[in-house]
Design an enzyme around this catalytic site. Structure first.
Site, short mmCIF file in Angstrom:
data_model
loop_
_atom_site.label_atom_id
_atom_site.label_comp_id
_atom_site.label_asym_id
_atom_site.label_seq_id
_atom_site.Cartn_x
_atom_site.Cartn_y
_atom_site.Cartn_z
N HIS A 132 0.82 -1.21 0.00
CA HIS A 132 0.00 0.00 0.00
C HIS A 132 0.85 1.27 0.00
CE1 HIS A 132 -2.82 3.09 0.26
NE2 HIS A 132 -2.19 3.54 1.32
N TYR A 167 2.13 5.65 -2.31
CA TYR A 167 2.46 7.04 -1.94
C TYR A 167 3.92 7.34 -2.22
CZ TYR A 167 -2.19 6.69 -0.33
OH TYR A 167 -3.53 6.47 -0.32
N HIS A 186 -8.68 1.75 -11.44
CA HIS A 186 -8.31 2.69 -10.37
C HIS A 186 -6.82 3.02 -10.45
CE1 HIS A 186 -7.31 4.23 -6.40
NE2 HIS A 186 -6.63 3.13 -6.12
N PHE A 187 -5.99 2.00 -10.61
CA PHE A 187 -4.56 2.36 -10.52
C PHE A 187 -3.99 2.92 -11.82
CE2 PHE A 187 -3.90 -2.43 -10.53
CZ PHE A 187 -3.16 -2.54 -11.69
N HIS A 188 -4.68 2.69 -12.94
CA HIS A 188 -4.19 3.38 -14.14
C HIS A 188 -4.53 4.87 -14.06
CE1 HIS A 188 -3.43 -0.64 -15.64
NE2 HIS A 188 -2.67 -0.08 -16.55
N ARG A 232 -10.28 -9.13 -12.95
CA ARG A 232 -8.96 -8.67 -13.36
C ARG A 232 -8.08 -9.90 -13.58
NH1 ARG A 232 -5.79 -6.24 -8.00
NH2 ARG A 232 -4.09 -6.11 -9.48
N ARG A 233 -6.96 -9.73 -14.22
CA ARG A 233 -5.94 -10.77 -14.37
C ARG A 233 -6.50 -12.06 -14.97
NH1 ARG A 233 -2.78 -10.13 -8.57
NH2 ARG A 233 -1.29 -8.65 -9.37
FE1 HAS Z 1 -5.24 2.89 -4.48
C1 HAS Z 1 -5.70 -0.51 -4.84
C2 HAS Z 1 -7.39 2.91 -1.81
C3 HAS Z 1 -4.70 6.27 -4.05
C4 HAS Z 1 -2.52 2.71 -6.57
N1 HAS Z 1 -4.30 1.40 -5.52
C5 HAS Z 1 -4.66 0.07 -5.55
C6 HAS Z 1 -3.77 -0.65 -6.42
C7 HAS Z 1 -2.84 0.26 -6.87
C8 HAS Z 1 -3.19 1.55 -6.31
C9 HAS Z 1 -1.64 -0.02 -7.76
O1 HAS Z 1 -8.64 0.88 0.09
C10 HAS Z 1 -3.91 -2.12 -6.79
C11 HAS Z 1 -2.96 -3.04 -6.13
C12 HAS Z 1 -3.20 -4.43 -6.66
O2 HAS Z 1 -2.61 -4.77 -7.70
O3 HAS Z 1 -4.03 -5.16 -6.09
N2 HAS Z 1 -5.96 4.33 -3.21
C13 HAS Z 1 -6.85 4.14 -2.22
C14 HAS Z 1 -7.16 5.41 -1.58
C15 HAS Z 1 -6.39 6.36 -2.22
C16 HAS Z 1 -5.64 5.67 -3.22
C17 HAS Z 1 -8.09 5.66 -0.44
N3 HAS Z 1 -3.90 4.25 -5.18
C18 HAS Z 1 -3.83 5.58 -4.87
C19 HAS Z 1 -2.69 6.18 -5.52
C20 HAS Z 1 -2.07 5.16 -6.22
C21 HAS Z 1 -2.84 3.96 -6.01
C22 HAS Z 1 -2.31 7.61 -5.38
C23 HAS Z 1 -0.85 5.20 -7.07
C24 HAS Z 1 -0.05 6.22 -7.26
N4 HAS Z 1 -6.35 1.48 -3.53
C25 HAS Z 1 -7.11 1.69 -2.43
C26 HAS Z 1 -7.64 0.40 -1.96
C27 HAS Z 1 -7.17 -0.58 -2.81
C28 HAS Z 1 -6.36 0.13 -3.79
C29 HAS Z 1 -8.51 0.15 -0.80
C30 HAS Z 1 -7.41 -2.10 -2.74
C31 HAS Z 1 -8.58 -2.45 -3.55
C32 HAS Z 1 -8.74 -3.92 -3.77
O4 HAS Z 1 -9.88 -4.41 -3.58
O5 HAS Z 1 -7.80 -4.64 -4.16
C33 HAS Z 1 -6.36 7.85 -1.86
O6 HAS Z 1 -5.04 8.21 -1.55
C34 HAS Z 1 -6.89 8.71 -2.95
C35 HAS Z 1 -6.97 10.15 -2.52
C36 HAS Z 1 -7.07 11.07 -3.71
C37 HAS Z 1 -7.99 11.99 -3.88
C38 HAS Z 1 -7.98 12.82 -5.14
C39 HAS Z 1 -7.53 14.25 -4.90
C40 HAS Z 1 -7.46 14.99 -6.19
C41 HAS Z 1 -6.42 15.77 -6.59
C42 HAS Z 1 -6.47 16.42 -7.95
C43 HAS Z 1 -7.04 17.84 -7.86
C44 HAS Z 1 -7.15 18.45 -9.19
C45 HAS Z 1 -6.72 19.70 -9.49
C46 HAS Z 1 -6.88 20.22 -10.88
C47 HAS Z 1 -6.09 20.61 -8.52
C48 HAS Z 1 -9.04 12.27 -2.88
C49 HAS Z 1 -5.21 16.02 -5.75
C50 HAS Z 1 -7.82 21.38 -10.92
C51 HAS Z 1 -9.10 20.91 -11.45
C52 HAS Z 1 -10.26 21.64 -11.43
C53 HAS Z 1 -11.46 21.03 -12.08
C54 HAS Z 1 -10.41 22.93 -10.77
CU CU Z 2 -3.67 0.57 -0.87
#
Ligand code: HAS
Ligand code: CU
Length: 566
Positions: free
Chosen positions: A236, A240, A387-389, A450-451
């Site tokens: 996990h 980050y 999600h991860f792409h 998946r997979r």
């Molecule tokens: Fe995730 C599974 C939960 C973020 C990568 N995640 C994965 C896997 C990968 C991955 C690779 O709780 C699969 C692993 C595998 O092969 O099985 N993930 C989260 C949560 C977040 C999150 C809560 N993940 C990421 C990030 C990754 C990543 C970052 C890679 C870099 N994820 C999970 C969970 C799983 C999971 C479970 C397991 C699921 C399962 O069943 O297997 C949070 O950190 C996300 C928070 C992000 C936000 C978005 C904020 C938005 C921003 C952009 C603002 C835009 C602007 C532009 C400023 C709340 C910062 C201006 C635009 C205007 C329109 C004004």
């Molecule tokens: Cu995770």
């Protein structure tokens, strides 16, 4: 970016011993090696997309790729581990060195590179000879060769070496500037690497105590549940470790590239501190469906995982405001005029802003996954790769693609090859991934796993297993092809710049942004200086979750023999 100047075609000069003393050469080596891995990884990715549309290309690729699973292992390891580890290690050493004006320990930095390369070659050998088609999660009891596990062990060990390099530079700078806060980029690099130190303990323990001795024949069985749990301890927070280096560019450089400033230095540090503390304890949210982990722990991990979204929500606020500030300075008026006033023609800016836009969707999906109940609907479906792409494929890959457009000219003194093609590449990559991402989420909600090597199944068997072939799967394939075209355009620009024209007069500087508020006079900044304290807090939080999680596994071990199913 680069100006029109007298440009002469020149081949890359031969490498001299003195070049190893140059931090620019160091980062270039890391960057080019990382992107070379990405080139192979994304090429295979297009095959993955075709598989979901029912097109099986693996048979044509003998002897390079024998099965979908061999391709998927290479795709995951090369993109998610090799590309990221190389680029991030170089990036986290080089930027603080330039920000502080302090020389990094070049011996240790090159040792990082050499060890990482050795580990990568070992793992690559094991993947290409099809002895280790065990996917990038390498779950036992699937059993690969010792080359694979030891290779990965070396890569992880190497990725920890930049930490003493960066902390050493910070300490030297602090001695010369008593009482001053650590400059922002150095603070961010230090917290990323400290977080990664605690994060890596899980995979290191899994490798050293379970996988390596098992693969070497020193033990005959393995405990799959214990191994998975240690894997996700690291698996996990590694996301980050991929995200925070992208955030460094978004917070500390992008505002300047847009013609503005970072609106709040203390908020940026607060986001990094929260990412540091909340990232490591929550790995078992990848195991909501695993037996052997109690409901209380799963409930606590749900709450903690939702907390880890908070620093990204802070980031959304701070960065959107910084972009608005820049857009208004550039003459943007009205509610959204600032958005269109951003320098969209600059491929480096476009890449990073588009990455942010797609990350809104990737992050929202993450919040769904975080919930124990909702995750049961999407776990092990195509939703998860979607999600991860939209997270690592954007906030790491797309941001670093954008960074390359100023970084390569900065490092080599060569002109960016075709800024137009660069711009086209980021739009194609963005469009391809968005289509892939939306279609993949959709297919996942309908239960497409998946997979799954679905293109190799006879039609009747496919229907029996998974039901109707889903329309969305064709869109997944189309998204993959569009992103693949983006990658081709990108690599033409990448290598075109590396081997392109020297530009003697146009020096590209690192675009370090000024800040509107902070760092001086801020309580958050003062508190964040105590890196030892925050490391201790994270370690205590991690142990508080993992001791009760691991205890039943250690007292009731499982003994499984290795399997080779491919
Ligand atoms: Fe995730 C599974 C939960 C973020 C990568 N995640 C994965 C896997 C990968 C991955 C690779 O709780 C699969 C692993 C595998 O092969 O099985 N993930 C989260 C949560 C977040 C999150 C809560 N993940 C990421 C990030 C990754 C990543 C970052 C890679 C870099 N994820 C999970 C969970 C799983 C999971 C479970 C397991 C699921 C399962 O069943 O297997 C949070 O950190 C996300 C928070 C992000 C936000 C978005 C904020 C938005 C921003 C952009 C603002 C835009 C602007 C532009 C400023 C709340 C910062 C201006 C635009 C205007 C329109 C004004
Ligand atoms: Cu995770």
């Amino acid at each position: 970016m680069s100006a029109t100047v007298t440009a002469a075609k020149a081949p890359l000069p031969a490498l001299r011993v003195a070049d190893f003393a140059s931090p620019k050469r160091l980062l270039l080596a890391f960057w080019v090696t990382g992107f070379a891995a990405l080139l192979v990884g994304v090429t295979i990715g297009v095959l993955q997309g075709a598989n979901y549309a029912g097109i099986n290309l693996y048979g044509y690729l003998q002897p390079f790729l024998k099965t979908y699973y061999q391709g998927l292992t290479l795709h995951g390891v090369l993109n998610a581990f090799v590309f990221t580890f190389f680029t991030i290690s170089g990036w986290l050493i080089y930027l603080p060195a330039r920000e502080l004006g302090v020389r990094p320990n070049m011996g240790l930095s090159w040792a990082t590179y050499a060890l990482m390369l050795l580990g990568t070659l070992m793992a690559a050998y094991a993947m290409f000879d099809n002895s280790s088609s065990i996917l990038y999660t390498f779950y036992p009891p699937l059993k690969g060769s010792a080359w694979f596990y030891i290779g990965i062990t070396l890569v992880v060990v190497a990725s920890l070496l930049p930490l003493p390099v960066v902390l050493g530079m910070r300490a030297r700078w602090k001695r010369a500037h008593p009482g001053e806060p650590t400059p922002l980029v150095t603070f961010m690099s230090s917290t990323t690497l400290l977080m990664w130190l605690l994060a890596a303990l899980g995979a290191a323990a899994e490798a050293v105590f379970l996988l390596d001795p098992w693969a070497l024949g020193l033990r005959s069985t393995i405990d799959p549940l214990l191994a998975r749990t240690l894997f996700w301890w690291t698996g996990h927070p590694i996301v980050y470790y991929w995200l925070m280096p992208g955030y460094i560019s978004i917070y500390a450089l992008l505002p300047r590239q847009c013609g503005g400033k970072l609106v709040s230095d203390p908020l940026a540090r607060l986001a990094f501190l929260l990412l540091f503390v909340f990232s490591v304890p929550v790995g078992t949210h990848h195991q909501y469906t695993d037996p052997g982990i109690g409901p209380v722990i799963k409930g606590i991990v749900t709450a903690l995982t939702l907390s880890v979204a908070i620093p990204s929500l802070i980031t959304a606020f701070t960065v959107a405001l910084s972009l608005e500030y820049a857009g208004r300075r550039r003459g943007g008026r009205g509610a959204m005029g600032w958005w269109f006033a951003l320098p969209w023609r600059d491929a480096s800016v476009a890449a990073q802003v588009l990455a942010l836009v797609s990350f809104i969707f990737g992050g929202a999906g993450g919040i769904v996954n975080a919930s124990w109940q909702l995750d049961n609907v999407v776990h092990n479906t195509l939703w998860i790769p979607a999600h991860f792409h939209l997270t690592v494929g954007t906030m790491t890959v797309l941001v670093f693609m954008g960074v390359s457009f100023w970084l390569l000219p900065h490092l080599t003194g060569r002109r960016l090859f075709s800024p137009r093609l660069a711009l086209a590449s980021v739009w194609l990559w963005f469009a391809g991934l968005m289509l892939w991402g939306f279609a993949g989420h959709w297919a996942g909600l309908d239960g497409v796993p998946r997979r799954a090597w679905i293109s190799a199944l006879p039609h009747a068997q496919y229907m029996q297993l998974y039901g109707a072939v889903h329309d969305s799967l064709r869109l997944v394939a189309v998204g993959g092809v569009i992103a693949g075209l983006g990658a081709i355009a990108f690599f033409v620009v990448f290598f075109g710049t590396l081997f392109g024209r020297r530009d003697a007069q146009a020096t590209v500087q690192i675009p370090f942004a000024e800040t509107v508020a902070g760092p001086r006079g801020s309580a958050i900044v003062a508190l964040s200086e105590h890196l030892g304290l925050w490391t201790a807090v994270t370690l205590v939080a991690t142990l508080a979750v993992y001791i009760p999680t691991l205890w039943p596994m250690l007292t009731h071990p499982i003994h499984a023999v290795g399997l080779r199913l491919w």
